[in-house]
Structure formats: structure tokens, C-alpha cells
Design an enzyme around this catalytic site. Sequence first.
Site, mmCIF file in Angstrom:
data_model
loop_
_atom_site.group_PDB
_atom_site.id
_atom_site.type_symbol
_atom_site.label_atom_id
_atom_site.label_comp_id
_atom_site.label_asym_id
_atom_site.label_seq_id
_atom_site.Cartn_x
_atom_site.Cartn_y
_atom_site.Cartn_z
ATOM 1 N N PHE A 237 34.202 -79.737 -30.057
ATOM 2 C CA PHE A 237 35.205 -78.662 -30.024
ATOM 3 C C PHE A 237 34.563 -77.289 -30.198
ATOM 4 C CE2 PHE A 237 37.120 -82.552 -31.737
ATOM 5 C CZ PHE A 237 37.939 -82.853 -30.668
ATOM 6 N N ILE A 465 30.802 -85.362 -24.767
ATOM 7 C CA ILE A 465 31.261 -85.202 -26.165
ATOM 8 C C ILE A 465 32.600 -85.910 -26.361
ATOM 9 C CG2 ILE A 465 29.939 -83.099 -26.539
ATOM 10 C CD1 ILE A 465 32.481 -81.468 -26.073
ATOM 11 N N GLN A 599 42.163 -85.632 -22.057
ATOM 12 C CA GLN A 599 41.718 -84.290 -22.453
ATOM 13 C C GLN A 599 42.877 -83.315 -22.555
ATOM 14 O OE1 GLN A 599 38.101 -82.317 -22.077
ATOM 15 N NE2 GLN A 599 37.573 -83.487 -20.259
ATOM 16 N N LYS A 662 38.665 -77.719 -11.583
ATOM 17 C CA LYS A 662 38.620 -76.679 -12.617
ATOM 18 C C LYS A 662 38.458 -77.372 -13.966
ATOM 19 C CE LYS A 662 41.748 -73.572 -10.073
ATOM 20 N NZ LYS A 662 43.093 -72.935 -10.078
ATOM 21 N N GLY A 665 38.921 -79.041 -20.330
ATOM 22 C CA GLY A 665 38.703 -79.362 -21.747
ATOM 23 C C GLY A 665 39.486 -78.479 -22.693
ATOM 24 N N GLU A 666 39.794 -77.275 -22.279
ATOM 25 C CA GLU A 666 40.383 -76.328 -23.214
ATOM 26 C C GLU A 666 41.816 -75.916 -22.913
ATOM 27 O OE1 GLU A 666 36.752 -73.724 -24.736
ATOM 28 O OE2 GLU A 666 36.363 -74.715 -22.839
#
Lengths: 700, 329
Positions: A237, A465, A599, A662, A665-666
Site C-alpha cells: 500500500f 504485492i 483490487q 489503465k 490498484g488505487e
Amino acid sequence: MTATQAPGKAVGAPISRVEGGLKVRGAATYAYEHRLHEPVYLYPLQSTIANGRVTKIDASRAEAEPGVVVVLTHENAPKLASTDDKELAILQSGDIGFRGQFIGAVIADTFETARYAASLVEIEYDENEPDADFRADRDDLYTPEQLNAGFETDTSVGDADGAFDSAAHKLAATYTTPREHNNPMEPHATIAVWDEDELTLYESTQGVFWTQKTLAPLFGLDAGKVHVISPHVGGGFGSKGLPHANVVLAAMGAMLVPERPVKFALTRHMMFTVAGYRTPTIQRVRLAADENGKLSAVSNDVVEQTSKIKEFAEQTATSARMMYDSPNIKTTHRLAALDVSVPSWLRAPGEAPGIFALECAMDELAIECGLDPVEFRIMNEPENDPESGLPFSSRGLVECLREGAERFGWNGRHPTPRSERDGRWLVGSGVASSVYPVYSMGGNAATVRANSDGKYEVEIGAADIGTGTWTVLGQIAADELGVPFEDVEMKIGDTTLPNASGAGGSSGITSWGSTVVEAVRSLREKIEADHGGNIPEEGVEATAKMPKNPHSGDFAMYAFGAHFVEARVDEDTGEVRVPRMTSVFAAGNIMNAKTARSQFMGGMVMGLSAALHEESVLDTRFGHVVNHDLAEYHIPTNADVGEMDVSWIEEDDPYVNPMGSKGIGEIGIVGSAAAVANAVYHATGVRVRELPITPDKLIS
Amino acid sequence: MKPYRYERSEDVSGTISTIAEEPEGAFLAGGTNIVDLMKLGVMSPDMLVDVRRLTPDDVEETEDGGVRIGAAVTNSDLAAERTIRSRYPAISEALLSGASAQLRNMATTGGNLLQRTRCVYFQDTTTPCNKREPGSGCSAIEGHNKNHAILGASEHCVATHPSDMAVAMTALDAFVVTHGPDGERRIPIEELHRLPGSEPERDTILEHGELITAVELPPTAFFSNSKYRKVRERASYAFALVSVAAAMDVEDGVIRDVRIALGGVAHKPWRATKAEEALRGEPVSEANFRAAAEIELEDAEPLSGNAYKIPLARNVIVRTLSDLSEEGR
């Protein structure tokens, strides 16, 4: 088991992660678990003052304890070749910049001995009063030269102040987000081994080459002399992106015991001291609109925190520069430099706190204008990027809002707060938009090898991760090769592999994937040109660097999303529960429907967590976070997470990269906290502008 | 963690005499609290005496028709016990609202009562704390005190007792049976835990070496109309901000008898005797519940960060009593 995919059809399929079985069986080797010969264990000494210096260390009782190998302090620590980075240049003097800073370590035969002996070391300090009071009205706030990721500190288009003053509808409010600490399931862990002039690090990291390139100059080594191994990582993170001082301490410790592996894992308490965190923010947001609800001014003036020993300036207001159409947009960032540990990346640095404030303000102004919050956003959709003037490579926000409204059942919602109840529960719904830039990072290379048995190996020093890199890069390679997914074997997570950027900024698949595609194309050309189209007996390989995106600079590239949340608030107690969230994303071509869903959902849950739970409480008298464990620092339990409806729209974007993907993850965390806050307002009529929304803020 | 000796003896009297000679010794039952505190360096006994197999691990009926709960009965077993669920539901509900399933499987009835009070500064050996280090000062009074006491605190300590089970048992008139160097005694649970006063280091009135062997519950019939309501910041696995255990006996709309105890508000489970007195013989009504709650909370003294607990406690008392009056009709 993974279903066999037809050649060329792996990308997009919901393929289970290839290392899943290993993880379930406990056979995936995490950093601390590598079996090495005769390891020793390091337990750190941490400063109990926030500002001052160590005047005396008496380690005699610790050294006398059976099993103790050596006590490391600034008096016997190796001198580092570079001390520019004050977070990493530990033990070079007795100076202390924050509470919890490493000031030494005990190395012993067992973890228990090291920990106990560390408690026997007596330390004296020369202590100064710490300054850890984060406020917007400090008179020593300063303007950083630039923000994280190189963004401009302040921007201004048009005249936001003037437009605000003369507007028909306006909203000015201050929103605050708290200090939050990254707490991946696997805390930071290292096994460090020195052998002559070579350093080997078994490391839990978001980028083996980031670790290598940071550590090598500290110890005066060529990069090639630092070997970093990180096949599996239990989450990061952001906190395992930029290396922190724990790696330096482990390497220093190992230097004192050559050839013996030194094991060092942070405890959960230590995660709240040295591994980075999200800065608290104080955001003064002003929005203005004309009588029809068309935005005329957007501004966000941000105050946030950094450490006196090293600057980190979060790019909190950057999303306000591009999110909605307004002729007048102004943003500023000011920092308070304090005697605190160094803030760093936490999932969507910038966007997560910035969009919380902007999207709550949009909700407030929609209500002020008498408009539905979904329609208000849609009518302020920009034609081109308001910041750069460039066209968007694709922008699916409106489609996400419409699709999400449909799935959630938004239409027909009663706009008045407190208009629905179920027994003692007040029920409300809220919406918020989401955005995350498409980043790519340079310096990547990949090698693809074809064997005569029709199997392929792909090598790139990328990181998984928990995100699915092992699987997704294999899918991309298989489709580009035109072979079944099972015929491709990935190798990642090691600096002996071709150079790769780290997992950060949701840039992994764009950067590594583009490189793998390029390497496959090179291999195909080589087979054609040198081997007449056939794979020779001895096999053949090709290496390629990441190609430059020919469209960069021509388009503004972002992923978008929309969150819809139902919140229930107990009117007696202020307890908030979120029984359901619907989120729709526009994130280009989705590489793996299964890992992508995970995710997105993980991000949504983390946004829910930010909305209702997470807050690191800093005691300004001592300068440290006092709720430094997971009993006191809350994250959601399973019982707090209701129905999660995750989906995405079909989006064809030929400009972002060869896969049309694109980063994902966030984006899930961005905006989800605002949707919760807006739903709590709709349920109760109480507008909480300070996260987290805990019962004490709703009780009356 | 400081090295320590581990002992296990075969009988209660042997155990008590063993520990009587060890001023720094401590009992170990489920270990869910003391082991944590030892890892943190907050407690550092030089000897642990394992009592888990020493005290009864079953629930039996007593001669007067009440029940006796062995001190080694685990929290999960006790919560599931049929007698407890039907005759003392507040206790079962309190247990199930506490900690996590894994902890409840380990934690015992006796150990649950003897949890140390909870405060972030008590648990952090680098900050002053009068409970951990008498005379060093209280860091919470001017620090992070959102979770701290509003009733019965002192200038020396404002920590709260964390147990849910003990709050329910306090409402339901439990007795705690102990064996100590001076023999057996039977303590009303309300007297077991202390207010901090000038000796915050003492959480209970127990003497060194005094072992809880059982908890007894009286045969009071209306305790079957009892409940536990815990308010917390997430749906599970969190300590109470405020909790209420209550039992009520209602006939023809009049409160014949009532029991109320509060958790999360004081250094001990807080028996709300003033509210109880105000309600006995009064008609069931939300206004009366509210008035009684306000009487009990008149003495509340909030700190900088916990004033919200006063209206919260009031609301939860009202809500719990209202629910009981409807269900007990």
C-alpha cells in the site's frame, strides 16, 4: 485449478492467481521465511524522545545476556557513504529527529533474546521540547518547491477568488483527513547477508530495483553488488515503495556479523513509527456555480505535514485541477515541518484525501443548487482536460455515474436528508466520483525466451504485492505470443532479472506489460529473421526495453469511477453501518476479471475504512502515535463490509499502452470515503467534514 | 519479554501457597491479556502459575436454584450454555459481543474478570502512567482520552474496565468465589473491582495469591428478561465506547424491579443504582427511563475527548430499557 485458456484469449479472463496454491499451503516464501544457514535476529532500539540527541548508551547488561551477538549503536555503526537522506542515514550521530527513530539494535541468536536484551540497554538523552502540533494557523507553514510525483505546488487558471465572490451558488468548507498508517498483513521484513563486498537482501518490497538503487549508494556499492530477492509480498500500500530505515538497519547489522544472515521484521507497533504514513490534511475547499448549476470556480487550499528531517509533500489538490469543468481553478499546498516521522505514500497519495474533500463539497453544492448530485456532476463534465487543455484519451466518468445509478437504484431517491428510516436506523445514500492518473515508469526491460518444446519464459524484475503480477504478466505475454497461458512461465521479484520499475502509482502493468509486449515482438522478429520462423533446438531469447508511448503528451490519461453507498446510522448511538456499495469503473481494458475485481474491492473497503475507522492519534506532548496497534487503530472487520457490487464498463483506449489498460490498484480507494460521508449526511442531515466519521461526531 | 518460570500444580491450596511465596508471580489462565502485557513489557512476572486445569470448567445448578460457573469455563462455552442463554441472556450476549471468536475460545471466566483496565498509555512503557508506575503521572487526562472514564475516575487514573461479561454479571447480582491464603470468600461482584482513587495500580480488591474459582448467579426469575447492548466503532472486535446491561421486571406497565450496569464509563463495571432506585415502582415510559438515566449521569465528569459518552450512555440506557419493557410484557 486454472482453466486452460485458448491461445490469444488469456487477457481479460478471470484466471486464478498462479501462486494462489502456494499461498494457501503456506509454501510461498515471504521475506522473513527464506531458510538460510545460522541466522541471527535483530531487534531495534528506538528513540523515546522526539527531538534531541542520545548522550549515553550503556549496553553492558544487554551484551552480558547469553545469546547476544552484538549491540549496534551510533558509536559502532558503519559509516554510510551517503548521508543526504536523513530518514535513511541512521546511526551516523546521536541526533534524533522523531520519536521511534532507530538509534541502535541488538543482534542475538533468537528473536526472544534480542527483544529482551534490547529492553536492558540504558539510554540517556538530551531532550528538546518536540514540535508536533499540526494546525492550519501555524505561522511557519511553507511552500514546497514541488509535490510528490513532481506536480506543481500551486496552480491558478482564471480568477477563482473573483468568480467565487460573484457567484449565485457557493460553498466554502474545510475538510480534514487524519494521519493514516499503512498496515499490510505482512509487516516490513528483511534478511540481510554480507559476503565480502556484496549485500544480499531478502526483502518485502514493492520494487527490488528501487531497494537496490537506494541501498547501494548508502553503502558505497555499485548497484550490481546489492542483490534483492522478493518473490512474494504480503501487501505494501505504498509503504514498501520508497525503502525505509528498517532495511538500512538490517544491512548495517549484517555488516557487523559477516556471512551470517540477519533477520529483522517490524512489529505491528513499529509499523506506526518508521514505515511511512499518510499525512493529515486540512483542506479549504471553495466551489461556486451559476444559477443553473454550472461550476464557475473550484479551489482547494491544502495544509499538510512533513518531517523536519525529510520533506514529503502530498499532491492532495491535483485532482481538483482536472476533475470538473470550470473556467477558474486554483490550488495551493502548504506544509508544516514537524518533529515527526517521515510521511510517505499510502494508496492513492493525493487523490484519496483530495477527492474526499472535493466530492463532499460537490455534494454540498449540488444540494445548495437544488440539483441531484449525479446530474450535477454530469452537467459539469469537461470537454477537455481543464488543466492541460488536452483531450482525454478516454473519460468514462459519465457512463460510470449512469451505470452505477442504475445498478444501485439511485433514481427515485428522495433528496431530503432524514427522509428514510428502518426502526432506529436512519437510512441514506450517497455518491462520489473517482479518478486516478495513468502513470508509466521508465527504466524497464524484459527478456522472453522461447524453448524448442514450445514453452516460454518471461523475465522482468517486477513485483507482485498481492496484486496479481505473476498472473497478469503471463496473460499479456501468452496473448502476445499467441500461445496458451500455461505455456508461459514468469520470473519476477529479483534483481538478477532485467531492470524494472516498482509497484507504485498503479503503474505496474502499464510499465511492465508494455515492456513484455515489446520483448515478445522482438523475439518474434528474431525468430523470423535469424531462424526462419522456427524455434531452434537450443532455444532463443530476446530482450527489449520499454518503448516510449507515441501518444504521451497528446492526451490526458486517467481512469475514472463512481461509487454509490447506502449508509445506516443508529439515531441513538451514532453507529454507522454500510450494508452495500456499488462501484463502477472505467479503467480501460481489464487484464484479469478476477484479480481486478479483488483490487477494486480492496480499494473500496479501504475507502470505507478511511470513512469510518482509520485515524492515527498523535500525542503532541510525546510526538508519537498512541493508538499504535490494531486493537486501537481500527480497520473494518468482515462484519463491517456489506454487499460489494463491483463492475466496470467496456472502455477501448488505444492511446494508454499496447494493452489498452489503465492501472487499477488505487482508484478503488479514491472517492469511496466521500460517498460514505455523503450517504451519512443524507441519512442524518449531519455533515461530518472531519474523517473518520465515528459515533462521537453524530451523537447528540 | 523478561524470562519467567512456568509452574503448574495439582491442587488449589498447593497453587496458592506456591504463589504466596512469589511476590512477583501471577496466575495464568487463558493468557489472552497477561501474555500481551508481558510482550509489551507492561507486566513482567517472574513466575506464571497455570491455573487453567485447576478450577471447574462446567456450569452447575446451586442449591438455591441459581448457577455456579467454574472459573475455567471459556467465554465461548459460557456464551453457548443453555441455562445462561435462557435465564441470563445478558451474560451470553455480553460474551458474544466481546473480542473475537479465537480469543473467546481461550479466555476464561475468571481471567475475563481480571483483565487489566485499558488505556493506550498504560500499554506503552515509554509514557508516564500511574497504574504501571505509581507516581509517574497520568498521561491520559491531558492526552488521548476518547475511550476513558466519565464516572468514578480520579486525578491519578481515568482508565476504563474492558470486560463485557463483567458488566452483565454486575447487573445480574453475581458473586465471585475466591480461594486465598486466608481461605475462601464470596464477594459481591460489585465489590470485586475498584475505583482508581489514589491506588490505580490495584484493579481489584483481591489479595496477592487469591484465586477466583467460580462465579455464582442468583435464581432471580426476571433476569431471563435481560439484555446487553454494546456500542462500538465497528461491528465486531472492538471495545465498548459505552455498553449497558439491564434486566427488568414489569407488571401491568409498572416496573417492579430493575437492574442496570454500564460498561466503558468507569474503572469498573458501573452499577447504576441511582437509576434503578428512581425506576422501581414507576410506570414504564421513555420519559422515566430518560429521567433515571440523567440522574445516574449527573455525576459524570467528562474529559477533553469523551463528553460524547454522556448522551451516548443516556440514549443506550433509554433504548435498552425500552426494548426490555416491550419484550418483557
